[in-house]
Structures are given as C-alpha cells and as structure tokens.
Design an enzyme around this catalytic site. Structure first.
Site, PDB file in Angstrom:
ATOM      1  CG  HIS A   1       3.499  -2.219  -5.080  1.00  0.00           C
ATOM      2  ND1 HIS A   1       2.441  -1.884  -4.476  1.00  0.00           N
ATOM      3  CD2 HIS A   1       4.537  -2.347  -3.948  1.00  0.00           C
ATOM      4  CE1 HIS A   1       2.735  -1.228  -3.054  1.00  0.00           C
ATOM      5  NE2 HIS A   1       4.006  -1.523  -3.093  1.00  0.00           N
TER       6      HIS A   1
ATOM      7  CG  HIS B   1       1.826  -0.488   1.255  1.00  0.00           C
ATOM      8  ND1 HIS B   1       2.397  -1.635   1.622  1.00  0.00           N
ATOM      9  CD2 HIS B   1       2.693  -0.170   0.019  1.00  0.00           C
ATOM     10  CE1 HIS B   1       3.423  -1.863   1.013  1.00  0.00           C
ATOM     11  NE2 HIS B   1       3.750  -0.950   0.205  1.00  0.00           N
TER      12      HIS B   1
HETATM   13  P1  13P Z   1      11.294  -3.504  -2.452  1.00  0.00           P
HETATM   14  O1  13P Z   1      12.323  -2.643  -2.422  1.00  0.00           O
HETATM   15  O2  13P Z   1      11.540  -4.859  -1.737  1.00  0.00           O
HETATM   16  O3  13P Z   1      10.803  -3.958  -3.781  1.00  0.00           O
HETATM   17  O4  13P Z   1       9.922  -3.052  -1.627  1.00  0.00           O
HETATM   18  C1  13P Z   1       9.524  -1.710  -1.679  1.00  0.00           C
HETATM   19  C2  13P Z   1       7.831  -1.864  -1.505  1.00  0.00           C
HETATM   20  O5  13P Z   1       7.456  -0.874  -2.031  1.00  0.00           O
HETATM   21  C3  13P Z   1       7.405  -2.980  -0.594  1.00  0.00           C
HETATM   22  O6  13P Z   1       5.905  -2.634  -0.427  1.00  0.00           O
HETATM   23 ZN    ZN Z   2       5.115  -0.998  -1.598  1.00  0.00          ZN
END
Ligand code: 13P
Ligand code: ZN
Length: 271
Positions: free
Chosen positions: A139, A210
């Site tokens: 992600h 996002h």
């Molecule tokens: P984390 O730091 O908890 O991995 O979150 C980062 C993020 O991209 C949330 O969507």
């Molecule tokens: Zn994120």
C-alpha cells in the site's frame, strides 16, 4: 538462519527505498506485507511467542498458521534500511485465523501497521484466488493516482479504461483492471472488507483521495504494477492539462492488443 538475512527483508528494504525515491513515502505513508514461505516460514514453525495474542476484528481462516513480514505502524519508509528491527516485524496467525502473535521485530514497542486488517483480509482472498501464488501486498501513496481520483468518476471500468488508453503496457500488465473505491476511514474494518472484496477480481485497488494497494507473487512485480499504473495516471493528468485527448487507443485496438498477447481484459472496461 539470521532473520536479518531473509531475502524478504532485503526485498522490502530495496522496495521501500524505491517508494521514497518516487516521492510516495512521505512521513509514515504506506505499508507492506509479505506472506513468508519455504525456509523463512519454517524458521517460525517451532517457535512460541512470548507475547500475548492479539485478536483480529475479522477472522481469516485461510491464513491460519501463516507468518507475515509486516511494516510497523508509524514507520517512515526512509528509515527501514537502517533500522529494520524497529521498523519491521513478523506476525503469526493463530490456528483459527482470528488472532496473531508477534514473533520478531517491532523493537522499542512497535506494532504492525494500522492497515493490518486490509492486508490480511486481502491476503486471504488472493491466497485463494491465485492458488497461493500472490504473497506480497504494497500500500503506497502514489501521487498521480491519488490526484486522478479527484477528477475521474470513482468507477472501476472508467478508471481502468482511461489508464489502458495511456500506453499499451497497461492492458498487458493489468488486464484485470483497477478496482476503485470511494474514500473510507484508513485502518477501519470497513476499508479492509471493501478492499478484499475488490481483490477477488483485481490485483490493483485504488483508495480514492488516499492511495493504492497492489498484490502479486513478489515485490518487484507488485512495485512494477503500481509504477506502471501511476505513470499512466501521470500521463493522463498531463493530457488533461494540455487540453484533453484528440485521439487515443480505440476499443478495437485494445481488443487487438489483448488478442495478440493472449490476455483476457476486464469485460466492463473494454465494451
Ligand atoms: P501506518 O503507519 O499505520 O502503516 O499507516 C500508514 C498509512 O498509509 C495508512 O493508510
Ligand atoms: Zn495510506
């Protein structure tokens, strides 16, 4: 076997560096998980965790007994290479698939990413639909795909078709298209369930305003998939800024391309 010598850790260090050079790794943006196999998985099979078990908000029985290398929450990707024990950890899913234990890493009081639910639910789906082939989920906050989610309708066929039209490689690399989701609260069960539903059909899922999730058998292929989609998004934004398309690859040409390379394109994006 020293855990820091795992190939999966090496791959994760390299990819997080590439993500930062793309400008997608601002602060703690993004997270990565890898389902361990072979020797790396075997390493943890006899070990018990000293930590208490953590429960998951949704059971993933497909993953019972599996171990994952997962980035920690709040971790800056640019620090992973120099502090892997603080930035990364390995979790093992319990025999029912409804909880996990931390087996290694997260030194200094860390925890797995806040998106763990989305990662695990998606791994459960991809392990089944790919017959165990897909092991990696990335992600990341891809600048151009995020920008595009403000100007295109949030529709899987529309976004897929627009990206396919930007360059031939897009249809060849993601004939299964890009699943598109409306904005949802990060880290929630809702975003996790909606993502995993789209992962039944697509290896790329766009979280509007996002970022993106991509999956595949290894880090290099998943990064390549995401990089290609974001490059197509960048070109589309440039084309829009230059006054819009005057011509593009037509539906017939896309069909010819799919036939020539023997890929089966997402039906609703081509018709
Ligand atoms: P984390 O730091 O908890 O991995 O979150 C980062 C993020 O991209 C949330 O969507
Ligand atoms: Zn994120």
């Amino acid at each position: 076997m020293n855990i820091l010598d795992f190939t999966s850790i090496d791959n994760l260090k390299r990819t997080s560096g590439e993500i930062c050079s793309k400008g997608w790794g601002e602060a703690n943006g993004g997270n990565i998980s890898i389902r361990l196999t072979g020797e790396e998985l075997a390493h943890f099979q006899e070990h018990q965790s000293a930590e208490k078990e953590h429960s998951l908000p949704y059971a993933v029985p497909e993953l019972a007994g599996d171990c994952f290398l997962v980035t920690g929450t709040g971790v800056f990707f640019r620090n992973i290479s120099t502090s892997p024990e603080e930035s990364l950890g390995i979790v093992r899913i319990n025999s029912k698939g409804d909880g996990y234990s931390m087996m290694w890493g997260y030194d200094g009081g860390g925890q797995p990413t806040s998106e763990l639910t989305a990662h695990l639910l998606s791994h459960g789906v991809r392990k089944r639909v790919s017959s165990g082939r897909d092991q990696v989920i990335i992600h990341t906050h891809t600048t151009n795909l995020i920008a595009l989610s403000f100007v295109l309708p949030l529709s899987t066929p529309v976004v897929t078709r627009e990206l396919w039209e930007m360059m031939s490689e897009c249809l060849l690399l993601f004939p299964d298209g890009i699943g598109v989701m409306e904005w949802m609260v990060p880290g929630s069960l809702e975003i996790g369930l909606a993502t995993s539903q789209l992962m039944e059909k697509h290896r790329l899922v766009l979280w509007a305003h996002h970022g993106i999730l991509g999956t595949g058998p290894n880090m290099e292929q998943v990064f390549g998939l995401i990089e290609t989609a974001d490059k197509a998004a960048e070109m589309l934004l440039k084309v829009m800024a230059a006054g819009g398309k005057r011509q593009a690859i037509s539906a017939d040409q896309l069909k010819k391309l799919a036939k020539a390379f023997n890929v089966d394109p997402l039906k609703e994006a081509i018709d």
